[in-house]
Scaffold this active site. Structure first.
Site, short mmCIF file in Angstrom:
data_model
loop_
_atom_site.label_atom_id
_atom_site.label_comp_id
_atom_site.label_asym_id
_atom_site.label_seq_id
_atom_site.Cartn_x
_atom_site.Cartn_y
_atom_site.Cartn_z
N SER A 128 -10.20 -2.56 -8.65
CA SER A 128 -10.43 -1.76 -7.45
C SER A 128 -11.69 -0.94 -7.60
CB SER A 128 -9.24 -0.83 -7.20
OG SER A 128 -9.63 0.13 -6.23
N HIS A 163 -11.49 -5.80 -5.40
CA HIS A 163 -10.60 -5.14 -4.44
C HIS A 163 -11.35 -3.94 -3.86
CE1 HIS A 163 -6.69 -4.10 -2.70
NE2 HIS A 163 -6.96 -2.84 -2.99
N ASP A 206 -11.16 -0.75 -1.25
CA ASP A 206 -10.24 0.13 -0.52
C ASP A 206 -10.97 0.91 0.56
OD1 ASP A 206 -7.67 -0.21 -1.89
OD2 ASP A 206 -8.79 0.47 -3.65
N MET A 265 -10.60 3.61 3.47
CA MET A 265 -9.71 4.69 3.95
C MET A 265 -10.42 5.50 5.02
SD MET A 265 -8.17 5.97 0.32
CE MET A 265 -7.79 4.79 -1.00
N HIS A 321 -8.91 -4.09 1.62
CA HIS A 321 -7.63 -3.46 1.93
C HIS A 321 -7.89 -2.30 2.89
CE1 HIS A 321 -4.11 -0.86 0.06
NE2 HIS A 321 -3.87 -1.20 1.32
N MET A 366 -6.90 0.73 4.87
CA MET A 366 -5.93 1.83 5.05
C MET A 366 -6.43 2.67 6.21
SD MET A 366 -5.35 2.43 1.02
CE MET A 366 -6.78 1.43 0.68
N MET A 389 2.54 -2.01 -2.00
CA MET A 389 1.97 -0.78 -2.56
C MET A 389 2.96 -0.21 -3.59
SD MET A 389 -0.97 -0.53 -1.22
CE MET A 389 -1.35 0.97 -2.12
N ASP A 421 -0.44 -3.30 -5.82
CA ASP A 421 -1.57 -2.37 -5.78
C ASP A 421 -1.12 -0.95 -6.10
OD1 ASP A 421 -3.95 -1.07 -5.27
OD2 ASP A 421 -4.04 -1.58 -3.14
C1 DX5 Z 1 -4.60 3.15 -3.43
C2 DX5 Z 1 -5.49 1.95 -3.40
C3 DX5 Z 1 -5.53 1.24 -4.67
C4 DX5 Z 1 -6.08 2.05 -5.81
C5 DX5 Z 1 -5.48 1.55 -7.07
O1 DX5 Z 1 -4.56 3.74 -2.20
O2 DX5 Z 1 -5.07 1.04 -2.42
O3 DX5 Z 1 -6.22 0.00 -4.57
O4 DX5 Z 1 -7.46 2.01 -5.90
O5 DX5 Z 1 -5.91 2.36 -8.09
P1 DX5 Z 1 -5.13 2.50 -9.47
O6 DX5 Z 1 -5.15 1.14 -10.11
O7 DX5 Z 1 -5.97 3.50 -10.18
O8 DX5 Z 1 -3.75 2.98 -9.17
ZN ZN Z 2 -5.93 -1.08 -2.47
#
Ligand code: DX5
Ligand code: ZN
Length: 224
Positions: free
Chosen positions: A8, A33, A35, A37, A66, A68, A137, A175
């Protein structure tokens, strides 16, 4: 059986993003990956199209994006244009989930749905055949570096059995809170892809850590 490893980029050092992307290119990792947000669906804001495009220019492996975000349907085509190979939306953010999944597929990207820790896998019963991947998740979305929620193992098994009984070929991605220590158990439960942020990027040697994750996923197979 083994599992794909998806570092990630949320936990990468953004002052040297190009180096981090090259490290993942040279490692045994399978996907990037990414993320996204929006500060509304989750209490954090990360990157937008410009940063994802920059990563995509250097990345030699698929971008697993991903989302969010609320109203993900508003930006699906733009994420695809930015370089997303997989686009995953949250079940909790989509009133018309089936429509959004078809929208993603029309762009040519692989389509996924993510479910929060409190959301049962059974809500996916009537859409599972349409999904290329499901992200379970294993932390509450919003931040890297959180602790793994143990109930996840059972959710993976439940989803795995649903996928088998429906004859679907959906990949299960996990994840949040993935470590070298819990990898084998996750693969054994049925995870096909593991996201790892903190474990990879905050380790002494990220490339070696990716190797250890890959190996932990494989060793599980050898035990069978
Ligand atoms: C959380 C994200 C994850 C996060 C995982 O909201 O969707 O992808 O980056 O990070 P770790 O592996 O540090 O839990
Ligand atoms: Zn993620």
């Amino acid at each position: 059986m083994s599992a794909l490893i998806a570092p990630s980029m949320l936990s990468a050092d953004f002052t040297k993003l190009a180096d981090e992307v090259r490290m993942v290119n040279q490692s045994e990792a399978d996907w990037f990956h990414i993320d996204i947000m929006d500060g509304i669906f989750v209490p954090n804001i990360t990157m937008g199209f410009i940063v994802v495009k920059a990563i995509n220019q250097l990345a030699e492996k698929p971008l697993d994006v991903h989302l969010m975000t609320v109203h993900p349907e508003r930006y699906i085509e733009q994420w695809r244009d930015a370089g997303a190979d997989h686009i995953t939306v949250h079940y909790e953010a989509c009133t018309h989930l089936h429509r959004v999944i078809q929208q993603i597929k029309l762009t040519g990207a692989r389509a996924g749905v993510a479910i929060n820790p409190h959301t049962p896998v059974q809500v996916l019963t009537d859409i599972i055949e349409d999904l290329d991947l499901v992200i379970i998740m294993s932390v509450n979305p919003g931040f890297g570096g959180q602790n793994f929620i143990p109930r996840t193992y059972e959710k993976i098994r439940e989803l795995s059995s649903m996928i088998r009984s429906r004859g679907a070929s959906t990949l299960i991605e996990v994840d949040g809170g993935v470590t070298v220590a819990n990898t084998a158990k996750l693969v054994e439960a049925g995870a096909g892809s593991l996201v790892a942020g903190n474990t990879v990027f905050n380790s002494e040697n990220p490339k070696e850590t990716i190797h250890l994750l890959k190996n932990a996923a494989l060793q599980n197979n050898q035990k069978r």
